[in-house]
Structure formats: C-alpha cells, structure tokens
Design an enzyme around this catalytic site. Sequence first.
Site, PDB file in Angstrom:
ATOM      1  CB  SER A 128      -0.878   0.022   1.246  1.00  0.00           C
ATOM      2  OG  SER A 128      -0.149   0.573   2.336  1.00  0.00           O
ATOM      3  CG  ASP A 129       1.730   5.779  -1.140  1.00  0.00           C
ATOM      4  OD1 ASP A 129       2.678   5.830  -0.331  1.00  0.00           O
ATOM      5  OD2 ASP A 129       1.653   6.549  -2.115  1.00  0.00           O
ATOM      6  CD1 TRP A 130       2.079   7.434   5.788  1.00  0.00           C
ATOM      7  CD2 TRP A 130       4.263   7.076   5.457  1.00  0.00           C
ATOM      8  NE1 TRP A 130       2.728   7.747   6.957  1.00  0.00           N
ATOM      9  CE2 TRP A 130       4.082   7.545   6.777  1.00  0.00           C
ATOM     10  CE3 TRP A 130       5.567   6.800   5.042  1.00  0.00           C
ATOM     11  CZ2 TRP A 130       5.139   7.733   7.668  1.00  0.00           C
ATOM     12  CZ3 TRP A 130       6.615   6.992   5.920  1.00  0.00           C
ATOM     13  CH2 TRP A 130       6.399   7.444   7.221  1.00  0.00           C
TER      14      TRP A 130
END
Length: 766
Positions: A293-295
């Site tokens: 996932s992204d942050w």
Amino acid sequence: MKVQLAIAIVTIALTACMKNNSSNTKSTAAPFATEVDSLLSLMTLEEKAGQLNLYAGSWEFTGPVPKDANNQQKLENIKSGRVGAMLNVITTEGTREAQKLAVENSRLGIPLLFGYDVIHGYKTMMPIPLGQAASWDAEVARSGAQVAAKEASASGINWTFAPMMDIARDARWGRMMESPGEDPYLASYLSKAWIEGFQGNNLSDEATIAACAKHFAAYGFAEAGRDYNTVDISMQTLYNMVLPPFKAASEAGVASFMNSFNEIGGVPANGSELLQRELLKGAWNYQNGFVVSDWGSIGEMITHGFAADTLEAGYKALTAGSDMDMEAHVYENSIEELVSTGKISEEILNDAVRRVLTIKFQLGLFENPYRYSDTTREKADLLTEENLKVAREAARKSIVLLKNENNLLPLNKEGQSIAVIGSLAADKDVPLGSWRAQANEGSAVSVLEGIQGAVSNKSDVSFAQGYTLTTGRRKFVYELEFVEGDQSGFDEAIQLAKKVDVVVLALGEDCWQSGEGRSQTDIGLKGDQMDLMYEILKVNKNIVVTLMNGRSLAIPELDENIPAILEVWHLGSEAGNAIADVLFGDYNPSGKLPVSFPRNVGQCPIYYNHKNGGRPATNPHDAGMVFWSHYTDSPNTPLYPFGYGLSYTTFEYSDLSLSSSEMNQAGEIVASIKVKNTGKVGGQETVQLYIRDYVGSVTRPVKELKGFEKITLKPGEEKVVQFTINNETLSYYRADLSFGSEPGQFALMIGGNSQKILTTDFRLVD
Ligand code: NOJ
C-alpha cells in the site's frame, strides 16, 4: 525448538541458493516455490500476518507522522516477528542493526526488507524522472537506475519505491516531476528500462535492488491536479492510457507494485478488486511479486468513506489484493482476527505472505541477511567518478532546446563576455531536485560553476544574483516561502547585463515546488523573476534562459521575448556541467518534451493524445461563431507540444511512403520516411510515429505515439527510417474492454514532434 527451526531455515536457504543461483524474476515457474512453502508451513498466524507489516524507521518521515508512534513497541514487534519490512531505515549501520533484531530474535529469523524512495539516485543524483523522460532514451533510464541501485544497495537498501509510472497530464500536480510524462507508450518504454536498471537480471546480485511499479493506479488523474484528490475516469482511459506501463512492468518482472492513494470511480485503489485481483494477479498473471500500500492508505479507506473501521479496512484491502500495509497499522490490528474468525480464508493470507517471502528469497536475504549492509562497499561505491559520469551523460541528454532565434546558441568559449544572472544560476542544491534520497545538500554543480569550468578565460564570466526566489534553505517536509518585491539585486544585474555580449539568465522553480503534496494553481515563474527578465531585456536582448523546473510551465512571455530557451529541469549532481556542455555546443541538444507545455494554467489538463470531440476548433466553421470547442481568450494548442525539441542543426522530413495502403489483421505495413540533416553540424533526431484510428467502437484519440527511433546524422546526411505497423500497433481496449483492432481507415503520421508531421492514410481490412 528455536535451534531446530533455525536449522530448518538455514537448510531451506542453502538448498534455495544452490537451486536458484541464476533465477530471476522473469522466469515463469514460481521461483523458490518449495522453499517458500516449507517456510510457510512453519509459520503461525501471527508470524504470517507479521510479514505484511511495513514500518517506517523513526528518523525520516515521508508521510504523516503517526501520532501513536511508539518506537520501543516497534522494536519489540520486529523482535517478535511481527514486521516484514522497514522503510526509511538507512545506512549499512542502521539496516544492520534493524536486521539483527529480526534475524536474531524472532522465532524463525526471517529477514526484513529495507525499502526507500530511491527515485532518481541515492547519493549521485540523475535528472528527475520527467527530465530523463525527455531523453527518450532507455539507456539513460537504465544506466541511471543501475547507479542508483549500486549505491543504495551498498548502503543497506534492498527495495526501492520506484519507478513511478503515473501518466501526468496536469502541470498543477506536483508529482509530474516524478513521472515519465503524458504518453503511455513512452512511459512503458522508460519504466521497463528503469526496472531493468534497478533489478538487473538477477535480484540476488548484491548491486541490484527490488523495484516497485507505482502508483497503481490513475494517481496522476487527481481532479484539478490536487495531490491525493479524487479520480473519476472512464474505463477506456484507465485501460488505454493509465494501465499500459503497469502491464509492461508486470511483464518485465517488477518485484512489487504500490497502489495509489486515490479512489477511482468510488473505490479506493487499496480496495480495488478490479485492479489487483482481476487485472494484476488475474489477467496479467502477476504471481512472483507483491502489492504494497502507500503510506497509511489502507487506513485512509475509512476517511474515504469506503470502510467503517480498521477491521473492515483490513478485510477490504487484503481480499482485494493489497499484500503489505505501509504505516497504516491496519493489518497488524485486523488480520489475525479476520483469519481466525474465518472472515478471510487462510489461503488469501498465505498468498500474500508467499509473495513477500518469494522476493526475500530472490534477493538472497535468507542466504545472507546482511548482504546489502556492507561497510566496505558503502565507502567505495557512493558518489564515484564513474557514477558522476553516468549522471552527466544522462543530464545532457535530458536537456530540451525550446527556442534558438538567430542561432544565438551555442555560445563561444572564447572571446565572448557572459553575464550569468539569477539566484538559481549559483544554486548548488536546487538542481538535485525533489525526492533526492541521500544526496548531500548543496552537492550539485551549479550553472555558474559549469560555465566557469567550460570557458577558456574565467574573467569572461561574471555573475549577479538579480532576484531571490525563496527565503532560505528548507527541509523537504516544510512549505516554501517565496520572496516577492525585493528587487535590491536588480541594479547590479542590469549594470552587468549592459556590459556583456550575452546574458545567461537562470529562471525556474525551486526543487521543493514539485514532488509529493506540492500541487500549485499557478504554473508560471514565482517571485520577481519576470520583472527581472523585462528589465534585462531593456539593456541586452541577447539572452539565453536556462529554465529549471519540475513540471511543464506556462511561460508565454519567455517564448515571446527571449531568443534562446533551454529546458534544463532539475538535472541532478552534474547539472551545471551538462548545461555548459549544451550551452557551448560540446553536446548538441537532442531532448524532446515528454509533456505538453500549456500557454496558461487554464488549459490544464492539456495533452496531445486527446479526443476529437464533436466540435473541434480545427473543423472549418463560420468566422466569428463561438459554438466550437475552444477558449475565447486562448488558443487550444499548447505553447510547446509533446515530442517537441530543437537541435543546433535542422532536420527535413520527406518522402513518407507505405509498403501498401491496405493490410489485414495478419499482415503488416512498412512505413518509410526520409530524414535529412540540413544544417551545419551533426545532430541526433528522434523520429516519431503516430497513428489515428478514425472510427472505433469507442472514439479514439486524434493521435497516439506508436514508435520512435533516434538517429544521428552528419551535416548533409540523410537516412530512411522505417516503422512496421501490425495488428498490435492498431489494437486498443475497445468498448467491451477486449484488446484488439477494428477494421477501417487509419492515419499514419511521422515527424519530429507531435504537431509537425507528415501524414498519410491506410486501411485495415477484414
Ligand atoms: C508516499 C508516496 O506517495 C510514495 O510514492 C512513497 O513511496 C511513500 N510515501 C514512501 O515514502
């Protein structure tokens, strides 16, 4: 028990190494399948879930800082095998320390991955990706990524969050700097090369690192160019414009994908079954890598209004195919419960874990978890002469000549007095660009230094700052403060300009004006730059502007008033030297724009591969009528089109011909064109092929890049360039989203940019 397990792991690892010495991510049989499965069979539910957690190191944040950050707890979690990977843990010492916690304390001793944003270099900075894209040269992308991998891997990193392959059509979006531009063909071509550069042929080679195709998907289509904003695009745009580079990345064996912050049509990318399960892991058969996932983005599904709570967010993301959670801490608080209560089958969890372990085996981490934390290499391999050489070559190939009236360029190294003006000219930091990993602050060669180094007599070169762009040095998470109305440096600059033969005026953007979270509604030049330009024009018209920026800019006044303009982006460590190479003609500029340059921000998003519409302004219509698709205060066309870029010589295109005016789906047509160097110096030209499908089951763009070739011609020399058109060239994702061609009339266009082209038609028959 612990000893027995450790022995089991070592045995697994050794067998793995013997069997898979030369394995690479491109092989179709699942690499290390036996080893991964035996390890998986030893793991508890808690340990499996642990492999899906990606924690940030405590000293560098590239996202919002979690309020409940508790470093002690993080360390305990690593020790107990509840963490699979870390990001922003750097240096051999730092990574060694963290790796030790995992390997020596956790029950199974599974090593950690160390991820980092190595976007356009680690210590030695290459041009920003948008700049590299202007080279239209796979070798620039590949060799730059190779250097970045060599340096990062010498410093403990084994996984980069690059390349970003988001199509960028809107200059307001700050991350245009990180993208390969507006065209899916060029983006696929470059992304493949970046991946090859990072990963090499064998991930276990210690000078290579795992790459990450991001952001999956459509992040560049944020409404109004505002970062993290909603995306709502058609399936045709998604399939034909956004996804091609990702598909190419999957085919190139990229080790991981990162999904995107945005929703598309109401579904956040983390929760998108379509993107992750159906396409990536289904139709594209991506089996040997994982999706991160992204942050914090898995948790943001709650803010989006797509999940009610942590449990639901965890459920939706994992079932949709997001394998690893970056800093949302959702998986660590949901997976065990979801699996133990039967809401998610263990097989789904196993699939995610298997993917992560596969990459760890491929990187050779089970053989030696410290293989990337080698102090000797860290001392020897960073910022070397050899690496800087690659950076200089990449930088000069990325420069685009936008204007050169009366051949003001190239300049002479002798007998010409030069005033170098503008604070950006002396700046040794801005050229390093945004997303600069571990670049030493202020370590770039400035424009001024480059020019001084190139001329025979240093006293021919003088400098005045003229304007000040920002209030001072800033760190990457802070906003910039622009200086406006302080014209105290103007007088010195004007007096200097009066005295010299030529002025090199450095204008542009600070490096922190672009990058993540740095969208702008104004894409002109900030502060007092334009005022200074007008003042200098009054005393000396021989001005060369070097334009330093991380996005396409709206610069109509420069185009109108300045005789010579060089687009120099943020070119990295060797910026000044590369710019001097071009200014003095040691390198004849060959770059071509990977994005359209608008005339004003109101034209955004602007891109060459747009649709025709029912009332295009190009159709003949009654003069004075307004009922056409146009602006009443601006032309529709860009200031500089996609694919545009001049040279110190000129190229003439003629004799466009086709081997046949008709083909069927099994056949092909060869298109030929003659290109002649009609100038006085040798030069390189990028010959571009565009196709238009006039009528489709859904409407098609007015032109699409389908090929290009770079040729080098001596003065007076001519070459015939050929392109082969086959069924694949004419295929697209149609109304029903199947990929294929449709019989009918096509236009074939070849030229030196997307506007200046020779055109002919042909037919595809049944
Ligand atoms: C957020 C960015 O969108 C992504 O590209 C980056 O890799 C992560 N933060 C980690 O820094």
